[in-house]
Design a protein around this motif. Sequence first.
Motif, PDB file in Angstrom:
ATOM      1  N   ILE A 144       1.839  17.783 -14.587  1.00  0.00           N
ATOM      2  CA  ILE A 144       1.735  16.745 -13.539  1.00  0.00           C
ATOM      3  C   ILE A 144       1.824  17.347 -12.147  1.00  0.00           C
ATOM      4  N   LYS A 145       2.487  18.503 -12.006  1.00  0.00           N
ATOM      5  CA  LYS A 145       2.590  19.149 -10.699  1.00  0.00           C
ATOM      6  C   LYS A 145       1.225  19.611 -10.193  1.00  0.00           C
ATOM      7  N   LYS A 146       0.258  19.728 -11.099  1.00  0.00           N
ATOM      8  CA  LYS A 146      -1.087  20.146 -10.702  1.00  0.00           C
ATOM      9  C   LYS A 146      -1.944  18.968 -10.248  1.00  0.00           C
ATOM     10  N   THR A 147      -1.398  17.739 -10.354  1.00  0.00           N
ATOM     11  CA  THR A 147      -2.132  16.566  -9.875  1.00  0.00           C
ATOM     12  C   THR A 147      -1.840  16.350  -8.395  1.00  0.00           C
ATOM     13  N   PHE A 148      -2.712  15.602  -7.737  1.00  0.00           N
ATOM     14  CA  PHE A 148      -2.520  15.268  -6.323  1.00  0.00           C
ATOM     15  C   PHE A 148      -1.340  14.320  -6.163  1.00  0.00           C
ATOM     16  N   CYS A 149      -1.246  13.329  -7.053  1.00  0.00           N
ATOM     17  CA  CYS A 149      -0.231  12.281  -6.917  1.00  0.00           C
ATOM     18  C   CYS A 149       1.190  12.820  -7.050  1.00  0.00           C
ATOM     19  N   TYR A 150       1.386  13.784  -7.936  1.00  0.00           N
ATOM     20  CA  TYR A 150       2.749  14.217  -8.259  1.00  0.00           C
ATOM     21  C   TYR A 150       3.036  15.659  -7.833  1.00  0.00           C
ATOM     22  N   ALA A 151       2.210  16.196  -6.950  1.00  0.00           N
ATOM     23  CA  ALA A 151       2.381  17.591  -6.529  1.00  0.00           C
ATOM     24  C   ALA A 151       3.736  17.824  -5.861  1.00  0.00           C
ATOM     25  N   SER A 152       4.287  16.787  -5.208  1.00  0.00           N
ATOM     26  CA  SER A 152       5.540  16.962  -4.465  1.00  0.00           C
ATOM     27  C   SER A 152       6.772  16.560  -5.270  1.00  0.00           C
ATOM     28  N   VAL A 153       6.614  16.152  -6.524  1.00  0.00           N
ATOM     29  CA  VAL A 153       7.759  15.713  -7.334  1.00  0.00           C
ATOM     30  C   VAL A 153       8.653  16.919  -7.647  1.00  0.00           C
ATOM     31  N   THR A 154       9.919  16.780  -7.335  1.00  0.00           N
ATOM     32  CA  THR A 154      10.873  17.877  -7.554  1.00  0.00           C
ATOM     33  C   THR A 154      11.388  17.850  -8.985  1.00  0.00           C
TER      34      THR A 154
END
Length: 813
Positions: A420-430
């Motif tokens: 999911i970190k590779k998606t635009f929506c969730y790139a900033s999720v820690t």
Amino acid sequence: MTQKEILAWFKNQKWKPHLFQQDTWKAMLEGYSGLVNAPTGSGKTYSVWFGILLEYLQKHPDYKTKTKQGLQAIWITPIRALAKEIEYSTKRSCIDLDIPFEVAIRSGDTTSAQKTKQKKNMPQLLVTTPESLHLLLSQKGYADVFKNLSTVVVDEWHELIGSKRGVQMELALSRLKGLNPMLKIWGISATIGNLEEAKDVLLGKYGNPTKMIRAELPKRVEIETVFPDKIENFPWSGFVGTKLVPKVIPIIHNSHSVLIFTNTRSQSEIWYRQLLDVAPEFAGLIALHHGSLDQKTRTWVEDNLHAGKLKAVICTSSLDLGVDFSAVDTVVQVGSPKGVARFMQRAGRSGHSPGALSKIYFVPTNSLEIIEGAAMREAIKRNVVESRVPYVRSFDVLVQYLVTLAVSDGFRPEIIYEEIKKTFCYASVTPEEFAWALQFITNGGNSLDAYDEFHKVIIEEGIYKVTSRAIATRHRLSMGTIVSDSAMQVKYMSGKRLGSIEESFISKLKPGDVFWFSGNNLEIVHIHHMDVLVRKSKAKKGMIPSWQGGRMPLSSQLAEMIRYKIDHFFDAGAIEEEELNKLKELFDLQAKRSHLPTNKEFLIEYVQSREGYHVFMYPFEGRFVHEGMAAIVSHKISEIQPITFSVAMNDYGFELLSDQEIPIEEALELDLFNIDNLEKEIQLSVNATEMARRRFREIASIAGLVFQGYPGKSAKTRHLQANAELFFKVFEQYDSNNLLLRQAYDEVLDFQLEIRRMRKAYNRINEQKLVLVRPDKPTPFAYPIMVDRMRGKFSNEKLEDRLFKMKTQLEKE
């Protein structure tokens, strides 16, 4: 089959492949992912489809003897009508080229028997929707289904990117990429203002080579505004509208087949009835099409449009996209399209072939709306189109997705987090935020830990999974991101289903009442659970159904073009534009009674009437922005002296009404439009908590906090709302760091109040000269805003009588 054979196939169709199509085939064979941008009717579908076929034949030279290689490609479509079109186009080419390549649809309309057949033996191309793709991910052994998958195509990506359905696609693609890192992703999109960003959102950060392929094919669009015989100088929405039906009838007669677009389902029902009342000869030759009608009805309409058997179809956005009805040679847009891109998309339904002229008639629903014909022509000339703001950090969709994976084969969190970190929506999720999501699906988080029903997912040897069949069933029934009012099924006494209607409308009616639906006057016989049993009525009047979300805001691009046209009204030559020429008397009256603002001016009107004291402001920025601006302005004025306001707005401006004098000049001297801290101003003036509470109902449904019920036994909307409000209160009091709660407030700012657009509007106003005028009476600009306020107080008949008296009085004066 070779590219040479494809070129021969094009020649047989009397077509010539465009350069962008051949570039796409080449890029796909070279392993690229990408986004194809081309105008409607230019052959976008074949640009990607033949790339899929060429790669398939390259990988499987023995395709004629070994035809069952499993699922090779998935084609995502946002609407079901488009799915049928894709199936038709792809199957047709396979038959012509003698390629045994099976194509099938999987959507909400697919029967259980068809789904069972697909489960045993998947087609090589599956045409489906974002929701159905997630349902496949919720099945046991889904990885085996996708093991041979080579390409995923996301059609009409510009329609998905600004929605949570777009987020669903990002997540599904991240999982499919995790299963097969070499998977190719291709999007098809019309032009939007942030096309490069749209590509980045779709393709994510997977490290594969990507391309943007643009078709350099100008689309010719001809706009003709349909004018009333008399331009009302005091316009109100609806006064022109259906009064122009007699002028639309010759357009239908002179065309082979016409699509008449309305912005709401209610409006489409009204226009269908009005056309039949004025031109009964159209009986059997015109039809309705919108999302609440039964699937069989919609399919019948689509089939007969294809066959050229219908003179006109009155529709909503249900026929906006991609569908090629070759018989359609004319399009009519009723009312403001609210955006340039939507208008061009609809215009493209006619002349649906490369180089063809798209002819569209614009039917304004009030006099002032006439200017939008000229504004849209200007926007198309300048190639100005809207951007789509992508969602970021949508934790409700993430929570649903994690349960989906847990329902199927389970998941290891470290793998899914990296995906999911590779998606635009969730790139900033820690990592901490992802850990919160995991805790939420296992025990409900900090505030719901004591309730077993929120202990959905268990952990076995590091794998998160759902072991309860009841939880799995409820989850599959609740999946998706489209949350609307509870749908009640409208049926004849015989059992024939007509479609669905929202509970909030039916709850106001009782047996014996009559309403319009599916082109008929229907009398309610009995309401049982979620079924509304009806029979045809001969009554000439009936209630018109209303559906949620009927009021779209004016886009900033179209608003800018409207301001430009008003600014240039007095320019030499501007009056030659027919729309401006027709509005000359109205604009002259506005200038005489008040002021006609240029682009360097911001108009404020202060009027006293029998109702009280009115302040009108005209940012021309759309309903949502005006809602926030009106709240901020009224709060700032009330800080000068205690005062209560009634607020009304439309897409062009807003009104503050009070029973006491409004200190507007003092407010302006105190820098009324200063926005050094806009977020703080919104928190102080807007009831952000109440707006977030309403927004939270959708978030709670998507995240699985509230269950919408089993088929045929849907939970009533008021119960859903009550449950969502309960969770909202609990989180506010005991779990203020809850990410779903924070998301509700963020979405209010970003999508309901459009804070970025509001900030731009404030910056523009602060650069303009403030023009305060005190007219004796309401002006042509003010009148439609007053009408909007009065709608909630009177029935249609009483409103029309009252407005006619007001208008007559204003014209005399």
